[in-house]
Write an enzyme that holds these catalytic residues in place. Structure first.
Site: not given
Ligand code: PHB
Length: 360
Positions: A44, A267, A271, A357
């Site tokens: 993704h 959450p 990570k 991210y």
């Protein structure tokens, strides 16, 4: 030797996290541990923010060297690691109880425990790796005052839901709604994870299945779209309180802490598992160097190297927590909104997001 409280069946089936970063996959691949992951995991590179019923996609992969997330449930990672370790002759004792750590300050620490068949056991250790989670015994065996602990409660709770429902999306959705955050996360073609922000102190009993689906439908809704949420049997409901905790340093004497035993992260940003894999990578390299050539530099720098990444991730997670939740303080709430608007509108802000991210 690995001591594990659960049964093999339990730890290989317990659903937890599900998103692995590019560099963690590369690390597993270097050790020959990613064959099934690379065959089966979905990749993704984009996520979606839903605000006021409108969808805003952030294509973070194209903003960060084409790196992607891999969607591969944590229990599958556990299966692969346990399988590889036992196939290589590794010794794992499942179902142990009463684990206690002795002499962490000495050159010869030891562990005692009760085996699954009820016998008292003892092992002298060169090193102890405390990878036993936030409530485990290893961190608590460090003498008071020897480490510093940093804690923060974010004042936010999520109801975490796992359902036997095919995903209604191809990318992670973060939805901001006046009634609170909602998330739609991915696990497999037949199972999905969802999050709903709920009032602090809420009990899962207040959330019967129909209420969960109604709230998810409402908070995830899109205007002028025929998008709909596919429902399924809910198999897990848990309250997660957003908190952060970091222990410094991450070792004491011959005890080295890893993963949740050393640091808890919210959450948000996915990570937690990635930090734990990084700790394991750094400690494995340090122990290998110690045993092969007597080089202890990796052991000496273990804590500093891990903590640098831990604090980077904490800062990013906090940045995201602030952005996707509305604060009860109106001024702060508007700042969070401004942060998200900037992320959507500005390539450099999206680049910052992408780097943190999917990386670093
Ligand atoms: C998850 O897959 O559970 C997940 C993904 C992204 C997040 C948080 C959780 O930001």
């Amino acid at each position: 030797m690995v001591l594990e409280r659960g049964t093999r069946e339990h730890i290989e089936n317990r659903p937890r996290a599900g998103v692995i970063e590019h560099r963690a996959v590369q690390m597993l691949a270097r050790h020959g541990l990613a064959d099934r992951l690379l065959r089966e995991a979905d990749r993704h590179g984009a996520c979606e923010f839903r605000v006021d019923g409108r969808a805003h996609e952030v294509d973070y992969s194209s903003l960060y060297d084409g790196q992607t997330h891999y969607v591969y449930p944590q229990q599958e990672v556990v299966k692969d690691l346990v399988g590889a370790y036992t196939a290589a002759g590794g010794d794992i004792r499942f179902g142990v109880t009463d684990v206690a750590v002795h002499g962490v300050d000495t050159p010869c620490p030891s562990l005692t425990w009760t085996s699954a068949d009820g016998r008292a056991q003892r092992l002298e250790c060169s090193f102890i790796a405390g990878a036993d989670g936030f409530h485990g015994v290893t961190r608590r065996s460090i003498p008071a005052g020897a480490v510093q602990e940093f804690s923060h409660q974010h004042g936010i709770e999520w109801l975490s839901i796992l359902a036997e429902a095919p995903p209604s999306t191809h990318k992670v959705i973060y939805a901001l709604h006046p009634d609170g955050f909602a998330g739609h996360m991915l696990r497999s073609p037949t199972v999905s994870r969802y999050y709903l922000q709920v009032p602090v102190g809420e009990s899962v009993d207040a959330w019967p299945d129909e209420r969960v689906w109604a709230e998810l439908r409402k908070r995830l809704a899109l205007r002028d779209s025929d998008w709909s949420l596919t429902e399924g049997r809910i198999v897990e409901k848990r309250i997660l309180d957003m908190r952060s905790h970091v222990v410094e340093p991450m070792n004491h004497g011959r005890l080295y802490l890893l993963g949740d035993a050393a640091h808890i992260i919210t959450p948000v940003g996915a990570k937690g598992m990635n930090l734990a894999l990084h700790d394991a990578e750094v400690l494995a390299a340090a122990l290998t160097a110690h045993h092969r050539s007597g080089d202890d530099s990796g052991l000496r720098s273990y804590s500093d190297v891990c903590l640098r990444r831990v604090w980077r991730a904490q800062e990013f997670s906090q940045w995201m927590v602030f952005m996707i939740h509305r604060s009860p303080e109106p001024f702060l709430s508007r700042l969070g909104q401004a942060r998200l608007e900037h992320l959507i509108a500005s390539r450099s802000s999206a680049g910052y997001f992408a780097q943190n991210y999917v990386g670093p």
